[in-house]
Design an enzyme around this catalytic site. Structure first.
Site, PDB file in Angstrom:
ATOM      1  N   HIS A   1      58.987  68.560  15.711  1.00  0.00           N
ATOM      2  CA  HIS A   1      58.208  68.205  14.522  1.00  0.00           C
ATOM      3  C   HIS A   1      56.742  67.966  14.877  1.00  0.00           C
ATOM      4  O   HIS A   1      55.835  68.554  14.265  1.00  0.00           O
ATOM      5  CB  HIS A   1      58.825  66.941  13.901  1.00  0.00           C
ATOM      6  N   GLU A   2      56.499  67.121  15.859  1.00  0.00           N
ATOM      7  CA  GLU A   2      55.111  66.802  16.222  1.00  0.00           C
ATOM      8  C   GLU A   2      54.396  68.014  16.808  1.00  0.00           C
ATOM      9  O   GLU A   2      53.186  68.181  16.613  1.00  0.00           O
ATOM     10  CB  GLU A   2      55.071  65.621  17.189  1.00  0.00           C
TER      11      GLU A   2
ATOM     12  N   HIS B   1      52.906  69.997  13.978  1.00  0.00           N
ATOM     13  CA  HIS B   1      51.602  69.472  13.571  1.00  0.00           C
ATOM     14  C   HIS B   1      50.527  69.926  14.560  1.00  0.00           C
ATOM     15  O   HIS B   1      49.421  70.323  14.164  1.00  0.00           O
ATOM     16  CB  HIS B   1      51.630  67.941  13.556  1.00  0.00           C
TER      17      HIS B   1
ATOM     18  N   HIS C   1      49.469  73.458  14.187  1.00  0.00           N
ATOM     19  CA  HIS C   1      48.653  73.604  12.980  1.00  0.00           C
ATOM     20  C   HIS C   1      47.182  73.335  13.306  1.00  0.00           C
ATOM     21  O   HIS C   1      46.283  73.960  12.729  1.00  0.00           O
ATOM     22  CB  HIS C   1      49.161  72.623  11.921  1.00  0.00           C
TER      23      HIS C   1
END
Length: 698
Positions: free
Chosen positions: A487-488, A491, A494
């Protein structure tokens, strides 16, 4: 004078970032920013260009943003009294300056004049979007307020910063204030060996027990309390740990109830000053939801669809406990639910999640993570040597300085062009000086090559509070912790793969209910055999997860999914109700308000704990943060469940699909509206039912 916090060097000299340097560095940074802002204000209105107005504004506070960003990062990962004191002294100064920018009438006059110039139409679409976004930011920060109201707005901003910081400190301090030391090993029955050993070593490190006569220390850190609530056979031990969780942000000097009311009141006043009916309307006005009412409708609609599954989950656990104990169970106790749900899962699926841990060493997970996305997005990730600088000692040659020995560092390059896209730190394990949870942040925003200048790389970080190494064994993660790492990293990608010419529109600076798409879609690769085989290998033998165990993991994926879904909806509902209808709830006791809002989102239990709001740092530890935005997790889950369907159709490791996701989503930042970016990748609007299907609810 030397100003270490303002040093523009790409790699940060963490050892030079001392509490003593905070005041002089931030004072200098504010002075520089004020000078830069004044230069824009002094421009003759017939000499305006993009470069000397909006371009100059974007650069005006770079030093301050750099320095304060580093300070806030250290506040999150390395809290200590002198640093906390220095931050507290300078925080009002930083907030006062930040508020003054949008409230500056001369600056606002120049920017509006520049935006009306003929040359705007000749700018690139991204720069034109930046102008419109900047004007909207200024309006939402009080630029159009009457002069007599602006001081009130500035004071609200100052108070919000102080009170939300105090909220975060209370959560951290009350978490660290609680411990439970167990001296009788019989009380640990049912606990996984990894949890027992971690508790024993933690006790030793804190002066409890000896090698010959061990004791076991438990805390309110998630990696300590969760195994107890899920696995410990001792009802008494589970109850004590649950009761400990009720002390976070509650009672004595760390009580957060009054702070929550003050924060909500300040946010409501701010929104009304700016012409919005509620703070929820203020925060959502430029997001995909578009209004607080739409966001609430989204949560309420999901609640109605999920409630039958949630009630069925909880009734099944109640009946199971009754059946296994041979005693009537009218209501579950809050320290029983996870325990009996876990026992029932093991029985239904013959699956013990702890059986996965040996395959999830953090080193192999990271290596496999990089392998997956290197293939999908055309990147290479290379680890660097790291070291903590110590006074009087030379740094290891070629090493990157880090803030703690646990911290890792990596470079990320484009595999086709060889360009350095960015670098990042990873800090995965808990410690007392570090706030709980997991997060990604950006320390410096890069730029694509332009005007003959090479690319400027991004610098980011990932932080978590995962299971520590125990003894000679590496850190062996739970499946949920593996999902958090993925998940991290979503980010982070991105940000690091952002290719936007305007820094303020780069990376994760997107609509709040879109920002979780790149992170949450990554969790899907933790469930597909092709991708799991790239990161899951037994830490001793190197073997892959056996097919039988993998099949059990997949079969149990949606076990209690209605309950997990409803838990997230609880946070979103509480958040939105408090920010959309604060005048109605104002003055009520927090726990009564909580129950009033969430009665239909829970089942009756033997004991009611304090409101989760007391410890919900996502909502109350930042002037805005996720306030009136927690719903965005579920909003983005709808997007990711639908977007991942394209990978399932075309191949979960299909490099062309991956390149499309990088090109359409990861590289674009806020250069276009979020809905357009989504349509660019999927060719259509999102399917709202995709998440319910994925969760097994439809």
């Amino acid at each position: 004078m030397n100003h270490p916090y303002l040093d523009p060097s790409f790699l940060v000299s963490w050892s030079r970032l001392t509490p003593e340097a905070i005041k002089p560095d931030i004072t200098e940074a504010i002075s520089r920013a004020k000078t830069n802002i004044q230069a824009i204000c002094d421009l003759p209105l017939d000499s305006l260009t993009y470069e000397n107005t909006f371009g100059a504004l974007e650069k005006a506070s770079e030093d301050l943003n750099r320095g304060w960003g580093r300070i806030m990062h250290l506040d999150s990962v390395n809290d200590e009294p002198s640093q906390r004191e220095a931050i507290g002294e300078m925080l009002p100064e930083v907030v006062a300056f930040s508020s003054s920018v949008s409230l500056n009438p001369m600056l606002w006059k120049v920017l509006k004049a520049a935006a009306a110039c003929d040359w705007v139409k000749d700018l690139s679409p991204v720069k034109q979007r930046f102008i419109q976004e900047t004007l909207a930011d200024f309006r939402e920060s009080g630029a159009d307020l009457p002069d007599e109201v602006k001081p009130e707005y500035a004071e609200i901003e100052a108070q919000l910063s102080l009170k939300t910081k105090k909220f975060a400190e209370n959560v951290l301090d009350s978490t660290n204030a609680w411990e439970l030391v167990v001296t009788d090993e019989a009380e640990l029955s049912g606990l996984p060996e990894s949890a027992r050993e971690a508790a024993r070593l933690d006790a030793l490190a804190n002066g409890h027990g000896t090698e010959e006569k061990p004791e076991w220390r438990f805390t309110q850190k998630f990696t300590s309390l969760q195994p107890v609530l899920q696995f410990a056979d001792s009802d008494d031990l589970r109850r004590k740990v649950w009761e400990g969780s009720c002390t976070i942000g509650r009672g004595g000097e760390y009580d957060n109830e009054a702070l929550i009311a003050e924060i909500l009141d300040l946010r409501d006043r701010k929104a009304r000053l700016l012409g919005f009916g509620t703070f929820a309307d203020y925060t959502t006005s430029r997001r995909m939801a578009a209004s607080g009412a739409n966001a609430l409708d989204f949560v309420n609609d999901l609640h109605d669809k999920v409630k039958p599954s949630f009630l069925a989950d909880m009734e099944a656990v109640r009946q199971y406990q009754e059946e296994k104990t041979g005693k009537p169970v009218e209501k579950l106790s809050p320290w029983e639910t996870s325990y009996w749900a876990e026992k029932r899962r093991r029985e239904l699926y013959a699956f013990d999640e702890e059986d996965l841990r040996p395959y999830y060493s953090v080193e192999k997970v990271m290596d496999g993570l990089f392998s997956i996305y290197s293939g999908l997005y055309g990147i290479t990730v290379t680890p660097r040597k790291t070291a903590v600088a110590k006074p009087g000692e030379e740094m290891l040659e070629g090493a990157v300085e880090v803030w703690h020995p646990d911290v890792l560092f990596y470079d990320l390059h484009d595999s086709e062009t060889g360009e350095h896209m960015g670098s990042f730190y990873a800090d995965w394990h808990p410690r007392d000086s570090k706030r709980g949870g997991a997060w990604m942040n950006c320390l410096s925003v890069g730029e694509p090559p332009r005007g003959g200048n090479p690319r400027v790389p991004h610098l980011g970080l990932m932080v978590g509070n995962m299971t520590k190494p125990v003894g000679n064994r590496p850190a062996l993660l739970s499946h949920m912790e593996v999902e958090t790492v993925f998940h991290e990293f979503g980010h982070l990608l991105h940000q690091l793969l952002s290719d936007v010419e305007v820094k303020s529109l780069a990376g994760t600076s997107v609509a709040w209910d879109f920002v979780e798409l790149p992170s949450q879609i990554n969790e899907n690769w933790c469930w597909e055999r092709e991708s799991v085989d790239l990161f899951a290998a037994h830490y001793e033998t190197g073997e892959k997860i056996p097919e039988e165990l993998f099949a059990k993991m997949r079969a149990a994926r949606n076990y209690m999914s209605g309950t997990a879904f409803m838990r997230q909806l609880c946070f979103g509902k509480l958040d939105l109700e408090l920010h959309a209808r604060w005048p109605e709830y104002k003055g009520g006791a927090l726990e009564e308000t909580d129950e009033r809002i969430l009665a239909d989102y829970r089942v009756p239990m033997t004991h009611r704990g304090p409101s989760v709001a007391r410890r919900l740092t996502h909502i109350f530890a930042d002037p805005t943060g996720y306030a009136a935005g927690y719903y965005s997790y579920k909003w983005a889950e709808v997007l990711e469940a639908d977007a991942f369907s394209r990978f399932l159709k075309e191949g979960v490791l299909n490099p062309q699909t991956g390149r499309d996701f990088r090109r359409c989503i990861l590289s674009k930042g806020n250069s276009k509206p979020a809905a357009e970016l989504y349509r660019d990748f999927m060719g259509r609007d999102p399917d709202a039912e995709a998440l319910l299907v994925k969760s097994g609810i439809l």
